[in-house]
Design a protein around this motif. Structure first.
Motif, PDB file in Angstrom:
ATOM      1  N   ILE A 357      30.425  55.742  48.293  1.00  0.00           N
ATOM      2  CA  ILE A 357      30.525  55.575  49.740  1.00  0.00           C
ATOM      3  C   ILE A 357      30.496  56.920  50.462  1.00  0.00           C
ATOM      4  O   ILE A 357      29.798  57.103  51.468  1.00  0.00           O
ATOM      5  CB  ILE A 357      31.805  54.796  50.110  1.00  0.00           C
ATOM      6  N   PHE A 358      31.237  57.896  49.939  1.00  0.00           N
ATOM      7  CA  PHE A 358      31.247  59.195  50.608  1.00  0.00           C
ATOM      8  C   PHE A 358      29.932  59.938  50.427  1.00  0.00           C
ATOM      9  O   PHE A 358      29.524  60.709  51.301  1.00  0.00           O
ATOM     10  CB  PHE A 358      32.430  60.039  50.141  1.00  0.00           C
ATOM     11  N   HIS A 359      29.254  59.732  49.293  1.00  0.00           N
ATOM     12  CA  HIS A 359      27.930  60.334  49.164  1.00  0.00           C
ATOM     13  C   HIS A 359      26.975  59.727  50.190  1.00  0.00           C
ATOM     14  O   HIS A 359      26.207  60.450  50.844  1.00  0.00           O
ATOM     15  CB  HIS A 359      27.373  60.128  47.753  1.00  0.00           C
ATOM     16  N   LEU A 360      27.019  58.411  50.343  1.00  0.00           N
ATOM     17  CA  LEU A 360      26.168  57.757  51.343  1.00  0.00           C
ATOM     18  C   LEU A 360      26.517  58.231  52.747  1.00  0.00           C
ATOM     19  O   LEU A 360      25.622  58.476  53.563  1.00  0.00           O
ATOM     20  CB  LEU A 360      26.334  56.238  51.236  1.00  0.00           C
ATOM     21  N   ALA A 361      27.812  58.379  53.028  1.00  0.00           N
ATOM     22  CA  ALA A 361      28.220  58.851  54.352  1.00  0.00           C
ATOM     23  C   ALA A 361      27.694  60.257  54.611  1.00  0.00           C
ATOM     24  O   ALA A 361      27.309  60.596  55.740  1.00  0.00           O
ATOM     25  CB  ALA A 361      29.745  58.826  54.468  1.00  0.00           C
ATOM     26  N   THR A 362      27.644  61.082  53.575  1.00  0.00           N
ATOM     27  CA  THR A 362      27.130  62.445  53.721  1.00  0.00           C
ATOM     28  C   THR A 362      25.628  62.437  53.985  1.00  0.00           C
ATOM     29  O   THR A 362      25.132  63.203  54.821  1.00  0.00           O
ATOM     30  CB  THR A 362      27.443  63.263  52.455  1.00  0.00           C
ATOM     31  N   VAL A 363      24.900  61.572  53.296  1.00  0.00           N
ATOM     32  CA  VAL A 363      23.461  61.444  53.550  1.00  0.00           C
ATOM     33  C   VAL A 363      23.226  60.979  54.987  1.00  0.00           C
ATOM     34  O   VAL A 363      22.364  61.521  55.700  1.00  0.00           O
ATOM     35  CB  VAL A 363      22.818  60.473  52.546  1.00  0.00           C
ATOM     36  N   LEU A 364      24.009  59.989  55.423  1.00  0.00           N
ATOM     37  CA  LEU A 364      23.871  59.515  56.798  1.00  0.00           C
ATOM     38  C   LEU A 364      24.211  60.610  57.795  1.00  0.00           C
ATOM     39  O   LEU A 364      23.558  60.746  58.841  1.00  0.00           O
ATOM     40  CB  LEU A 364      24.771  58.302  57.023  1.00  0.00           C
ATOM     41  N   ASP A 365      25.230  61.393  57.485  1.00  0.00           N
ATOM     42  CA  ASP A 365      25.615  62.499  58.358  1.00  0.00           C
ATOM     43  C   ASP A 365      24.465  63.488  58.513  1.00  0.00           C
ATOM     44  O   ASP A 365      24.182  63.971  59.623  1.00  0.00           O
ATOM     45  CB  ASP A 365      26.844  63.198  57.777  1.00  0.00           C
ATOM     46  N   ASP A 366      23.783  63.778  57.418  1.00  0.00           N
ATOM     47  CA  ASP A 366      22.660  64.719  57.484  1.00  0.00           C
ATOM     48  C   ASP A 366      21.459  64.120  58.209  1.00  0.00           C
ATOM     49  O   ASP A 366      20.670  64.850  58.823  1.00  0.00           O
ATOM     50  CB  ASP A 366      22.269  65.156  56.070  1.00  0.00           C
ATOM     51  N   ILE A 367      21.312  62.812  58.138  1.00  0.00           N
ATOM     52  CA  ILE A 367      20.231  62.160  58.886  1.00  0.00           C
ATOM     53  C   ILE A 367      20.525  62.212  60.384  1.00  0.00           C
ATOM     54  O   ILE A 367      19.664  62.583  61.190  1.00  0.00           O
ATOM     55  CB  ILE A 367      20.049  60.701  58.420  1.00  0.00           C
ATOM     56  N   TYR A 368      21.733  61.840  60.770  1.00  0.00           N
ATOM     57  CA  TYR A 368      22.077  61.770  62.191  1.00  0.00           C
ATOM     58  C   TYR A 368      22.259  63.147  62.815  1.00  0.00           C
ATOM     59  O   TYR A 368      21.929  63.355  63.987  1.00  0.00           O
ATOM     60  CB  TYR A 368      23.343  60.924  62.385  1.00  0.00           C
ATOM     61  N   ASP A 369      22.778  64.096  62.065  1.00  0.00           N
ATOM     62  CA  ASP A 369      23.032  65.423  62.639  1.00  0.00           C
ATOM     63  C   ASP A 369      21.792  66.304  62.684  1.00  0.00           C
ATOM     64  O   ASP A 369      21.672  67.155  63.562  1.00  0.00           O
ATOM     65  CB  ASP A 369      24.114  66.151  61.828  1.00  0.00           C
ATOM     66  N   THR A 370      20.892  66.140  61.717  1.00  0.00           N
ATOM     67  CA  THR A 370      19.781  67.089  61.647  1.00  0.00           C
ATOM     68  C   THR A 370      18.418  66.433  61.451  1.00  0.00           C
ATOM     69  O   THR A 370      17.516  66.627  62.264  1.00  0.00           O
ATOM     70  CB  THR A 370      20.000  68.108  60.494  1.00  0.00           C
ATOM     71  N   PHE A 371      18.227  65.660  60.401  1.00  0.00           N
ATOM     72  CA  PHE A 371      16.882  65.304  59.965  1.00  0.00           C
ATOM     73  C   PHE A 371      16.201  64.238  60.808  1.00  0.00           C
ATOM     74  O   PHE A 371      14.999  64.285  61.034  1.00  0.00           O
ATOM     75  CB  PHE A 371      16.924  64.844  58.514  1.00  0.00           C
ATOM     76  N   GLY A 372      16.958  63.239  61.269  1.00  0.00           N
ATOM     77  CA  GLY A 372      16.347  62.121  61.970  1.00  0.00           C
ATOM     78  C   GLY A 372      15.940  62.442  63.395  1.00  0.00           C
ATOM     79  O   GLY A 372      16.567  63.269  64.060  1.00  0.00           O
ATOM     80  N   THR A 373      14.879  61.794  63.859  1.00  0.00           N
ATOM     81  CA  THR A 373      14.511  61.867  65.270  1.00  0.00           C
ATOM     82  C   THR A 373      15.311  60.809  66.030  1.00  0.00           C
ATOM     83  O   THR A 373      15.846  59.869  65.438  1.00  0.00           O
ATOM     84  CB  THR A 373      13.016  61.610  65.472  1.00  0.00           C
ATOM     85  N   MET A 374      15.379  60.912  67.344  1.00  0.00           N
ATOM     86  CA  MET A 374      16.146  59.952  68.128  1.00  0.00           C
ATOM     87  C   MET A 374      15.591  58.545  67.959  1.00  0.00           C
ATOM     88  O   MET A 374      16.345  57.575  67.837  1.00  0.00           O
ATOM     89  CB  MET A 374      16.152  60.341  69.608  1.00  0.00           C
ATOM     90  N   ASP A 375      14.273  58.405  67.950  1.00  0.00           N
ATOM     91  CA  ASP A 375      13.687  57.073  67.767  1.00  0.00           C
ATOM     92  C   ASP A 375      14.089  56.479  66.420  1.00  0.00           C
ATOM     93  O   ASP A 375      14.430  55.296  66.325  1.00  0.00           O
ATOM     94  CB  ASP A 375      12.155  57.148  67.862  1.00  0.00           C
TER      95      ASP A 375
END
Length: 614
Positions: A357-375
């Motif tokens: 769960i915490f590994h997944l949360a970290t991946v999501l954190d990196d998506i939302y904070d840096t890698f993902g676009t707003m769309d």
């Protein structure tokens, strides 16, 4: 899951313009900074999409290495030896409890009982001696009075060592004891007294005074005074001591205190301390049996850790995470934290679930904070709320894989929790996950728009986006401990215990993360928001203020965890509390999430990879 290769472009300067003042607040609401700062921009091969990445270091624990680990300590012969030692230790404890002898007398029986309980707990073998520990503490408590206790039941004068160790141990086990007993160890001027010559006995007394001071409740001034006095005393004492068991014990306690202490790390350290110090190894007491059992238990659990770690590493690889280049890969580190706070063999689901769960949360954190676009983030947020495999249809390829692993893992853990709780708990998990995603989305909007919230707004959102709640809820539901709805309300969001824990982690985390995050365009932090509302303040002022907040919150956390008037037993709150300790430990020196190749790497080696020499 597609491999995402990124090629850095030339750096781009980013200038943020001021926003208008909001009529809803008194402070100026503006963009993150009117100063110019650098944002790192990358492009993804084959997509032509510009993205931000953080350049975190890669996974430190290759799957081939993990799969190659081996140990002999899973053999039945070691388990048989451990069972024999458990019986011998029980016999030793029971003999102390029922009769006096050459070493256990009416003049020292209270301190001896407390010392044995303390050693058993610090060596990490207390799970075998629950009834013996309760019997010993009931006996000690029966002699407790407003001045504390002496060495033994016949003592006429209270003793600092016995009283401090008793205060700490009894409070941790739920006995209603007041810190006012410490007032009786002050001199006429109201200060804690010490002799001109520091004897070993006095040093041990002050060491236990320091340990007791860590369990302070709000408003206990005497505990604050005890901490100040004992910290200064021990720092001076350790400079004069030779390298020995006592000096190592002091160093460890000063470094980690209580809130940063991890039970398995303490056990590994205390095994060495216990083995070096002749005071613990009196032949007639047979206390060397404690050391033998602690080493065996450490290594037998080490064997189980390797089995679980292999399963986790294979999950990480088969789920496609090993092919993703932008997120932090910290599954092994998270597993280490889980196994450092719970070494019960039957709690594999907790340890593995915590790490996943915490590994997944970290991946999501990196998506939302840096890698993902707003769309992309808007699509992923909607998909999480829909909670169905068909929701991946509109997601980009890299998000499809992440979504399905998240979906399958959360549902799988809900199934494990249902076996333990006897009811479906998926809605609890989904509600916590949606709150986490919404908070992450809010932070993403701040990043993309350049908006700086108020300190209160940032902290309220940041308590959720830290991920403590989603990482705590599902793993503890697999423990086999009943968590009816009214108890979950006391330890989960929006309980005070949960709120305080989330506040501490967000505040402490920001102290170590705000500079690297700001360098990649994530300006919002407790530091920046405080300075925005207090224009005359410096970064040092902001950090001091936040550290002061954390200190007060830690005392409130102690109270919420240990309060004797609670309808929720401490055993039901223990894992939620220990998970906070695990993450608080990560922030001892740096952001241990992102920079895991120093202290945390050593933690993995010491508590998971390497056995203790027998």
């Amino acid at each position: 899951m597609a491999l995402l290769s990124v090629a850095p472009l030339a750096p781009r300067w980013c200038v943020h313009k001021s926003l208008v003042t909001s009529s809803k607040v008194k402070v100026v609401r503006r963009t993150m900074s009117t100063s110019i700062r650098m944002c790192q921009i990358t492009t993804v091969s084959g997509e032509g999409v510009q993205r931000r990445i953080a350049n975190h270091h890669s996974n430190l624990w290759d799957d081939n290495f993990i799969q190659s680990l081996s140990t002999p300590y899973g053999a039945i012969s070691y388990h048989e030896s451990a069972q024999k030692l458990i019986g011998e230790v029980k016999e030793m404890i029971n003999s102390i409890s029922v009769k006096d002898g050459e070493l256990i007398t009416p003049s020292n029986d209270l301190l001896m009982r407390l010392s044995i309980v303390d050693s058993i707990e610090r060596l990490g073998i207390d799970r075998h001696f629950k009834s013996e520990i309760k019997s010993a503490l009931d006996y000690v408590y029966s002699y407790w009075n407003e001045k504390g206790i002496g060495w033994g039941r016949d003592s006429v004068v209270a003793d600092l060592n016995s009283t401090a160790l008793g205060l700490r141990t009894l409070r941790l086990h739920g006995y209603p004891v007041s810190s006012d007993v410490l007032q009786h160890f002050k001199e006429q001027k109201g200060q804690f007294a010490c002799s001109a010559i520091q004897t070993e006995g006095e040093i041990r007394s002050v060491l236990n005074l320091f340990r007791a001071s860590q369990i302070a409740f709000p408003g206990e001034k005497v505990m604050e005074e005890a901490e100040v006095f004992s910290t200064k005393y021990l720092k001076e004492a350790i400079l004069k001591l030779p390298v020995c068991g006592l000096s190592r014990e002091i160093s460890y306690v000063l470094e980690y205190g209580w809130h940063m202490n991890l039970p398995r790390l303490e056990a590994r350290n205390y095994i060495d301390v216990f083995g070096q110090d002749p005071i613990y190894l009196t032949p007639n007491m047979k206390t060397q049996k404690l050391l033998e059992l602690a080493k065996l238990e450490f290594n037998m659990f080490h064997s189980l850790q390797q089995q679980e770690l292999k399963l986790l590493s294979r999950w990480w690889k088969d789920s496609g995470f090993s092919q993703m280049t932008f997120p932090r890969h910290r599954h092994v580190e998270y597993y280490t934290l889980a196994s450092c706070i719970d070494s019960e063999p039957q709690h594999s689901s907790f340890r593995l679930g915590f790490a996943k769960i915490f590994h997944l949360a970290t991946v999501l954190d990196d998506i939302y904070d840096t890698f993902g676009t707003m769309d992309e983030l808007e699509l992923f947020t909607a998909a999480v709320k829909r909670w169905h495999p068909s929701a991946t249809e509109w997601l980009p390829e890299y998000m499809k894989g992440v979504y399905m692993v998240l979906y399958e893992t959360v549902n799988e853990m809900a199934g494990e929790a249902e076996k333990s709780q006897g009811r479906d708990t998926l809605n609890y998990a989904r509600n916590a996950l949606e709150a986490y995603i919404d908070a992450s989305m809010e932070e993403a909007k701040w990043i993309f728009s350049g908006f700086l919230p108020t300190f209160e707004e940032y902290l309220d959102n940041g308590k959720v986006s830290f991920g403590y709640t989603i990482g705590t809820l599902q793993p503890i539901l697999t423990l086999g401990i009943p968590f009816p709805h009214h108890i979950l309300q006391e330890i989960d969001f929006p309980s005070r215990l949960n709120d305080v824990a989330c506040s501490i982690l967000r505040l402490k985390g920001d102290i170590h993360t705000y500079q690297p995050e700001r360098s990649r365009g994530e300006e919002s932090s407790c530091i920046s928001c405080y300075m925005e509302e207090n224009p005359e303040s410096t970064e040092e002022d902001a950090i001091n203020h936040i550290n002061s907040m954390v200190d007060k919150l830690l005392k409130e956390l102690n109270w919420e965890y240990l309060r004797p008037d609670s309808n929720v037993p401490t055993t039901s709150k223990k894992h939620a509390f220990d998970i906070l300790r695990a993450f608080y430990h990560l922030y001892k020196y740096r952001d241990g999430y992102s920079v895991a190749n120093y202290e945390i790497k050593n933690l993995v080696m010491t508590t998971v990879i390497e056995p203790v020499p027998l």
